[in-house]
Design an enzyme around this catalytic site. Structure first.
Site, PDB file in Angstrom:
ATOM      1  CG  ASP A  13      -1.997  -1.012   1.201  1.00 16.85           C
ATOM      2  OD1 ASP A  13      -2.203  -1.686   0.239  1.00 16.85           O
ATOM      3  OD2 ASP A  13      -2.131  -1.622   2.277  1.00 16.85           O
ATOM      4  N   GLY A  15       1.579   3.010  -2.539  1.00 19.64           N
ATOM      5  CA  GLY A  15       1.250   4.167  -3.548  1.00 19.64           C
ATOM      6  C   GLY A  15       1.785   3.608  -4.858  1.00 19.64           C
ATOM      7  CE  LYS A  16       2.870  -2.131  -4.267  1.00 18.00           C
ATOM      8  NZ  LYS A  16       2.561  -2.134  -3.022  1.00 18.00           N
ATOM      9  N   GLY A  40      -4.264  -4.361  -4.116  1.00 25.50           N
ATOM     10  CA  GLY A  40      -5.261  -3.349  -4.427  1.00 25.50           C
ATOM     11  C   GLY A  40      -4.510  -2.100  -4.974  1.00 25.50           C
ATOM     12  CG  HIS A  41      -1.836  -2.330  -7.330  1.00 26.59           C
ATOM     13  ND1 HIS A  41      -1.032  -3.145  -8.071  1.00 26.59           N
ATOM     14  CD2 HIS A  41      -1.469  -2.589  -5.849  1.00 26.59           C
ATOM     15  CE1 HIS A  41      -0.376  -3.853  -7.301  1.00 26.59           C
ATOM     16  NE2 HIS A  41      -0.460  -3.621  -6.133  1.00 26.59           N
ATOM     17  CB  THR A  42      -6.147   3.371  -5.601  1.00 27.89           C
ATOM     18  OG1 THR A  42      -6.564   2.128  -4.688  1.00 27.89           O
ATOM     19  CG2 THR A  42      -7.113   4.156  -5.911  1.00 27.89           C
ATOM     20  CD  GLN A 225       0.958  -8.928  -2.405  1.00 17.97           C
ATOM     21  OE1 GLN A 225       1.814  -9.502  -3.232  1.00 17.97           O
ATOM     22  NE2 GLN A 225      -0.101  -8.511  -3.001  1.00 17.97           N
ATOM     23  CB  THR A 240       2.173 -11.967   0.764  1.00 16.13           C
ATOM     24  OG1 THR A 240       1.016 -12.550  -0.199  1.00 16.13           O
ATOM     25  CG2 THR A 240       3.170 -11.665  -0.093  1.00 16.13           C
TER      26      THR A 240
HETATM   27  P1  IMO Z   1      -0.790  -3.955  -2.171  1.00 12.42           P
HETATM   28  O1  IMO Z   1      -0.283  -4.562  -3.590  1.00 12.42           O
HETATM   29  C1  IMO Z   1      -0.963  -4.457   1.787  1.00 12.42           C
HETATM   30  C2  IMO Z   1      -1.077  -8.653   3.503  1.00 12.42           C
HETATM   31  C3  IMO Z   1      -2.134  -8.986   4.396  1.00 12.42           C
HETATM   32  C4  IMO Z   1      -1.639  -9.881   5.273  1.00 12.42           C
HETATM   33  C5  IMO Z   1      -0.386 -10.585   4.629  1.00 12.42           C
HETATM   34  C6  IMO Z   1      -0.879 -11.918   3.848  1.00 12.42           C
HETATM   35  O2  IMO Z   1      -2.044  -3.500  -2.624  1.00 12.42           O
HETATM   36  O3  IMO Z   1       0.305  -3.316  -1.636  1.00 12.42           O
HETATM   37  P2  IMO Z   1      -2.307 -12.593   1.784  1.00 12.42           P
HETATM   38  O4  IMO Z   1      -3.677 -12.551   1.321  1.00 12.42           O
HETATM   39  O5  IMO Z   1      -1.273 -12.263   0.756  1.00 12.42           O
HETATM   40  O6  IMO Z   1      -1.792 -14.065   2.025  1.00 12.42           O
HETATM   41  O7  IMO Z   1      -2.151 -11.744   3.056  1.00 12.42           O
HETATM   42  O8  IMO Z   1      -0.043  -9.789   3.422  1.00 12.42           O
HETATM   43  N1  IMO Z   1      -1.203  -8.157   2.036  1.00 12.42           N
HETATM   44  C7  IMO Z   1      -1.085  -6.776   1.722  1.00 12.42           C
HETATM   45  N2  IMO Z   1      -0.836  -5.626   2.554  1.00 12.42           N
HETATM   46  N3  IMO Z   1      -0.928  -4.567   0.488  1.00 12.42           N
HETATM   47  C8  IMO Z   1      -0.879  -5.429  -0.415  1.00 12.42           C
HETATM   48  O9  IMO Z   1      -0.913  -5.344  -1.357  1.00 12.42           O
HETATM   49  C9  IMO Z   1      -1.108  -6.719   0.352  1.00 12.42           C
HETATM   50  N4  IMO Z   1      -1.288  -8.046   0.033  1.00 12.42           N
HETATM   51  C10 IMO Z   1      -1.396  -8.732   1.051  1.00 12.42           C
HETATM   52  O10 IMO Z   1      -2.979  -7.724   4.759  1.00 12.42           O
HETATM   53  O11 IMO Z   1      -1.211  -9.325   6.409  1.00 12.42           O
HETATM   54 MG    MG Z   2      -3.050  -1.769  -1.614  1.00  6.87          MG
END
Ligand code: IMO
Ligand code: MG
Length: 426
Positions: A13, A15-16, A40-42, A225, A240
């Protein structure tokens, strides 16, 4: 533009998507290489906001190509839903979205097992997104039941593979978790239909990307992530299930490391985390609530409130080391505009010792207390500023110190979600 990777330097998260959308101005092809619909990429373009889970964040540039690499776990329902939604908003994916034939699929039983595992009282509760990511990667690595995109295109093989997989997974769901069993024939029918809809997009993407690089095209790799969620280098087990670090851009797309020129670590001007696990600079109570409100820090995938804290130097320093960052892109500077005082963690104090490096052992991390440096807030709006020298002096001092602590120069500073709310430093 040389070949670049833009990836998260914190816990996701960062801001990628905003940075990738911006850098796509100079790229020809954008490639996602790991993770799945947990991302979740906004992206905000004009007044249209779009949240991508599967499709690369460059897709809103209509003349550019986007690729979903072999390292991604593909959720066909989510992917096809995004293609349809983009179509409704006037963005066509036809002829410019390519999906690796070798990528593994996320199946309904992966999501069911993810949820059942998290709800069960045994083992570690990670606080996953519930998107089936762990179980899908588990099947990929275990090899017994992995299903790939190429299998979707051959209904006979698919039916056979899915029948045995669903039977085995239903047994686990029922006998281990006491959860409801899934309907075998409904899943098979759904996935055969998904295969037909996905067929036009499927190709050998390693071949495609390498040929395009040979032709001099600019490729941008988009991480999902963040570094601290990497299955090897992150805060295990609170991570993850994929490698989120720079090497994954190569393995997740079939491109050699010698073809990568730059690695940009996207980092917020503070820190957030969703889900469980250690977070040394976390602000609890009113302070954390205040930052959460200022930054509207709620998950784009699950809507969960994000945990908020001060900028953590040792974390981004570790990201620079692990990813070989050539620069950082600092986002969300504008979120801090109204704060009177700011803190930045420069190192940790651990049992009387000063630690400069982020410890890989969670037992050490647990004992770490942040050592803060304090900054006076600039208390001026930065959202309209487009040149680095026009930032308030106190904001520049803050950015410079963050770059210094990160051991990487800041190449981009973002002052808002819009594409043009971006300051180029280099
Ligand atoms: P973006 O790409 C923030 C976190 C989950 C959890 C851990 C494992 O938007 O930055 P998972 O469903 O992957 O098995 O969950 O990883 N997590 C993220 N946190 N941004 C993300 O993606 C995330 N994708 C997984 O909250 O702690
Ligand atoms: Mg996100």
């Amino acid at each position: 533009m040389p070949t670049k990777i833009a990836l998260g330097a914190q816990w996701g998260d960062e801001g990628k998507a905003k940075i990738v959308d911006y850098l796509t101005l100079e790229a020809d092809i954008v490639v996602r290489y790991q993770g799945g619909a947990n991302a979740g990429h906004t992206v905000k373009v004009d007044d249209t906001e779009f949240v991508f889970h599967m499709i690369p964040s460059g897709i809103m540039h209509e003349e550019k190509a986007c690729v979903v690499g072999n390292g991604v776990v593909v959720d066909p329902e989510a992917l096809l839903g995004e293609i349809a939604e983009l179509g409704e908003k006037g963005f066509s994916c036809e002829g410019r979205l390519f999906i690796s034939q070798s990528a593994h699929l996320v199946m309904p039983y992966h999501k069911a097992l993810d949820k059942a595992g998290e709800e069960s009282k045994t083992g570690v509760t990670i606080g996953t997104t519930g998107r089936g990511i762990g179980p899908a990667y588990r099947d990929k690595v275990e090899r017994t039941f992995g299903v790939r995109v190429m299998d979707l295109l051959d209904p006979n093989t698919l039916g056979e593979k899915l029948r045995s997989a669903i039977r085995a997974k239903n047994e686990i769901l029922n006998k281990i978790y006491g959860a409801e069993e899934l309907d075998e024939s409904a899943i098979i029918d759904d996935y055969i239909a998904y295969g037909e809809r996905m067929r036009p997009y499927v190709r050998d993407i390693s071949l495609y990307i390498n040929e395009e690089i040979d032709k001099g095209r600019n490729v941008l790799f988009e991480g999902a992530q963040g570094t601290l969620l990497d299955v090897d280098h992150g805060t295990y087990p609170y991570v993850t299930s994929s490698n989120t670090t720079a090497g994954a851009a190569c393995t997740g797309s079939g491109v050699g490391p010698t073809r990568i020129d730059e690695v940009i670590g996207v980092t917020k001007a503070y820190t957030t985390r969703v889900g469980n696990g250690p977070f040394p600079t976390e602000m609890l109570g009113d302070e954390g609530d205040h930052l959460r409100q200022l930054g509207n820090e709620f998950g784009a995938t699950t809507g969960r409130p994000r945990r908020c804290g001060w900028f953590d130097g040792p974390i981004v320093r570790a990201a620079t080391r692990i990813n070989g960052l050539t620069s950082i892109a600092l986002t969300r500077l504008d979120t801090l505009d109204t704060l009177g005082n700011l803190k930045v963690c420069v190192a940790y104090e651990c049992e009387g010792q000063t630690l400069q490096q982020f410890p890989s052992d969670p037992r050490v991390l647990e004992k770490c207390k942040p050592i803060y440096e304090e900054f006076e807030g600039w208390q001026e709006p930065t959202h309209e500023i487009r040149r680095y020298e026009d930032l308030p002096a106190k904001a520049r001092a803050y950015v410079d110190r963050i770059a210094d602590l990160s051991h990487a120069p800041a190449s981009i500073v973002s002052v808002g979600p819009e594409r043009d709310a971006t300051i180029r430093v280099d």
